[in-house]
Design an enzyme around this catalytic site. Structure first.
Site, mmCIF file in Angstrom:
data_model
loop_
_atom_site.group_PDB
_atom_site.id
_atom_site.type_symbol
_atom_site.label_atom_id
_atom_site.label_comp_id
_atom_site.label_asym_id
_atom_site.label_seq_id
_atom_site.Cartn_x
_atom_site.Cartn_y
_atom_site.Cartn_z
ATOM 1 N NE ARG A 93 -3.790 1.658 2.729
ATOM 2 C CZ ARG A 93 -4.379 1.701 3.781
ATOM 3 N NH1 ARG A 93 -3.941 1.257 5.033
ATOM 4 N NH2 ARG A 93 -5.559 2.060 3.589
ATOM 5 C CB ILE A 94 2.103 3.941 -2.244
ATOM 6 C CG1 ILE A 94 2.607 2.311 -3.507
ATOM 7 C CG2 ILE A 94 2.471 5.069 -3.052
ATOM 8 C CD1 ILE A 94 4.534 2.274 -2.520
ATOM 9 C CD GLU B 64 16.319 -0.592 3.976
ATOM 10 O OE1 GLU B 64 17.658 -0.075 4.148
ATOM 11 O OE2 GLU B 64 16.711 -0.325 5.433
ATOM 12 N N GLY C 69 6.832 -0.908 2.951
ATOM 13 C CA GLY C 69 8.213 -0.206 3.220
ATOM 14 C C GLY C 69 8.925 -0.005 2.041
#
Length: 717
Positions: free
Chosen positions: A592-593, A668, A665
């Site tokens: 989910r953004i 990275e 997340g």
């Protein structure tokens, strides 16, 4: 308007672009960082670091320095307060470097040996540079090389080494074999804001204003170091100018705390750029051997990845590069191992996408070589080897939309028009090529606590020990809280960066926002239940608290990862050897953004760092001194504005039906695979494979270019 999706009611804030809530404060200078918090009677400390790579301190000649204007004290191993660095913290045992001035031993160049404290920063610096420290020196060893004597597999061995099937037998039975070695150099993270701490010892309580990735984490570690009650240490980290691995417990906080307790006045210690090369960790150089065996159609029979990094003699740190392939590619035989060698160097640490960044360069370059030898398109090769479950764990995937990333990326990048032959596209003196690579990074979550308060004026206050290291976390958490409370974001104030708010996950491992969001959503749900009972809100408000420990423990075991597909186009100058990245595209499946505006910035930032990794970044140590050559941002090259082309980042839908948060997340994954995509594009442009980073102009010239290659990519005389 409020809508309902499944069992989660949302107000629509999540998923919409929102500028940073603290953005105006930052651009106007109103935001105060750790080195700017004003204190009356403030003193300034300046660290002195060793100039030898191994030995012991024979003497610290303090008398001349103490006579200099403004100097208040000089702390060193002979007079510093005692601390206890023999403890286990959040991330295990600390680096002994935080046990500041506890012995005369010097295990590496740049080791802190003294702290000079003065009335002004200028006086402290002048005195620190004048301080004479004499040493007993010993021979040192900083030579990192593949398979050198002393290399070993660390414990716990079952996490450092995996083995399934007979690798040698499957390699022997393979129609196509790749057996290649790759390397990445020592790399450093230099956030825009240097490491800084301002410490006050007041009424039996240590108050620390610090730039870190977890204020509760740092507070607990300082309490252990100084043998204090955890409640007597408060760490505040309101604004952080970049982190990504290095901003944990470091010598500057300990030094400032020591001086504050000795002088009974506030003390500030700010590290210099040169000191950051030795005091805050870095990414170890890595060496890789990747062995792939496949049938003629590209199906993998054998997958082997042996990765090696260095560590210090005082603490073991593993750059777990061999972990990348454990989730990406399956084979009948699958063997991976992480190996270490101890040297007289500072301890490495986590740096953006630790393990995955160098590991992906080796594996994704080897996959490109395999595709070339099999005569198969690199994307098609990956599609033919798409696993149905974790290759090593056997666990089901909690969403794996990697192929969707490649499909969308190929369409937008124009991959179908690519001539697979290397060295055939040219514009004047420039050879042109395109490359691709896959990306993945774990999507974890850790127990966290949060408190949400309903105020009488209709606003809400969220308190959580989160840390915004430049990722936009504060804004994302505001949107999440607004949806959970079914109010507009303007009615929500999120307070972060205060250890007094209680335990919460640090900003690291791409787990921060997911962990914090879970705690905020749980507290908000509890608060709404309380408010539904009716009644007036008292002046102090109504507060609900959460602890996600049980909920996270109950999450079913699955392979939870973000994925991505990286695409790059490069131009290689046949006269100078210069490599220019012309364009990059990254398509990601990252759950989910929350905020598309800051999410795109994170993806692009990671990809930019990948360009640096591929073409620029390389820290070099002098064999004679054991210290760095050019330890500054003039000698350490990285991508600047002129090096950054048109970079696009986007994403595909990536739901996880049994995850109530849905966030995976994104901090990275943007760097993962980026260097490999650039390196693969350089091969496509020139017909010459570069297996050692960075791809410097001198290496390109030394290797030559494939401007005279045959149709199969073979070199012509």
């Amino acid at each position: 308007m409020t809508t309902t999706t499944g069992t989660t009611r949302v107000s629509g804030a999540v998923g919409t672009a929102h500028t940073r809530i603290e953005g105006r404060d930052k651009v106007t200078g109103a935001a105060r960082y750790a080195g700017e918090v004003p204190f009356a009677d403030l003193a300034h400390g300046w660290l002195v670091v060793s100039t030898v790579a191994r030995g012991s301190v024979r003497s610290v000649e303090t008398a001349p320095v103490l006579a200099m204007p403004g100097v208040l004290t000089v702390l060193h191993h002979g007079n510093a307060p005692r601390v206890d660095a023999d403890y286990t913290g959040l991330l295990g045992q600390p680096d002994p470097i935080v046990g500041l001035f506890q012995s005369d031993r010097v295990p590496c160049a740049g080791w802190p040996v003294a702290l000079v404290v003065a009335e002004t920063s200028e006086q402290a610096r002048e005195a620190a540079e004048a301080l004479v420290v004499r040493y007993e020196t010993e021979p040192h060893d900083i030579e990192f090389a593949p398979d050198r004597p002393g290399t070993y597999i660390p414990e716990p061995r079952e996490t450092m080494e995996t083995d399934k099937g007979d690798l040698e037998r499957e390699l022997a039975a393979s129609a196509v074999v790749v057996d290649a070695r790759y390397s990445t150099p020592e790399e450093h993270h230099h956030p825009m804001e240097p490491h800084a701490a301002t410490v006050r010892w007041d009424g039996g309580r240590l108050e620390v204003h610090d730039s870190n990735q977890g204020s509760k984490w740092v507070a607990d570690e300082l309490a252990k170091l100084f043998s204090l009650d955890p409640a007597s240490v408060r760490v505040l980290s309101e604004h952080i100018g970049g982190g990504f691995g290095s901003k944990g417990v470091r010598p500057h906080q300990v030094a400032a705390a020591m001086a504050a307790t000795v002088l009974h006045r506030p003390v500030r210690v700010v590290l210099t750029r040169r000191q950051m090369f030795s005091l805050v960790g870095y990414r170890s150089p890595t060496a890789h051997r990747v062995r792939l065996g496949a049938d003629a159609d590209g199906r993998l029979r054998a997958f082997g990845h042996d990765a090696q990094n260095l560590t210090s003699t005082v603490k073991e740190f593993v750059e777990q590069s061999a972990g990348f392939g454990r989730v990406m590619y399956d084979a009948d035989a699958h063997r991976t191992a992480n190996r270490l060698v101890r040297l007289d160097v500072p301890t490495p640490t986590w740096m953006r996408a630790p393990g995955e960044a160098p590991g992906s360069f080796a594996v994704e370059s080897a996959l490109d070589e395999l595709a070339e030898r099999c005569g198969i398109d690199p994307i098609e090769l990956r599609a033919r080897n798409e696993p149905t479950a974790g290759p090593v764990s056997g666990l089901p995937f909690a969403g794996r939309n990697l192929l969707a990333c490649f499909e969308e990326g190929a369409r937008r990048f124009g991959w179908a028009e690519r001539d697979p032959r290397p060295g055939v596209r040219r514009e004047g003196r420039w050879l042109l090529g395109t490359g691709t690579a896959a990306a993945t990074f774990p999507a974890g979550a850790a127990p966290s606590t949060a408190a949400v308060t309903a105020q009488p004026d209709g606003t809400f206050t969220v308190r959580i020990t989160a840390s915004d290291i430049g990722t936009g976390a504060r804004t994302a958490l505001t949107l999440i809280a607004a949806d959970a409370l079914e109010v507009e974001p303007g009615r929500v104030q999120v307070r972060i960066g205060d250890s007094d708010f209680g335990p919460a996950m640090i900003a690291g491992g791409s787990t921060g926002t997911r962990s914090w969001a879970w705690a905020i959503m749980a507290a908000a749900a509890e608060l709404r239940e309380q408010l539904a009972l009716g009644g007036d809100i008292p002046p102090e408000g109504v507060t609900a608290r959460s602890d996600t420990s049980a909920a996270i423990a109950a999450l079913p075991q699955k392979e939870r990862h973000s994925y991505g597909a990286q695409f790059a186009e490069v131009a290689v100058d046949t006269t100078s050897g210069e490599v220019r990245v012309r364009r990059m595209l990254g398509i990601f499946a990252a759950g989910r953004i929350v905020n598309p505006l800051t999410a795109r910035g994170q993806f692009v930032g990671g990809m930019t760092w990948g360009i640096s990794m591929a073409l620029h970044e390389e820290a070099v140590r002098d064999r004679a001194s054991g210290a760095h050559v050019g330890p500054d941002l003039a000698g350490y090259h990285f991508a600047a504005h002129a090096d950054v082309p048109r970079i696009e980042a986007d994403w595909v839908d990536d739901p996880d039906t049994d995850d109530p948060v849905g966030i995976k997340g994104i901090g990275e994954i943007g760097i993962v695979g980026a260097a490999a995509a650039v390196a693969n594009a350089v091969w496509h442009a020139t017909g010459v494979r570069h297996r050692d980073l960075p791809i410097r102009p001198d290496r390109v010239l030394l290797a030559g270019t494939g401007a005279g290659t045959g149709p199969d990519g073979s070199r012509r005389a």
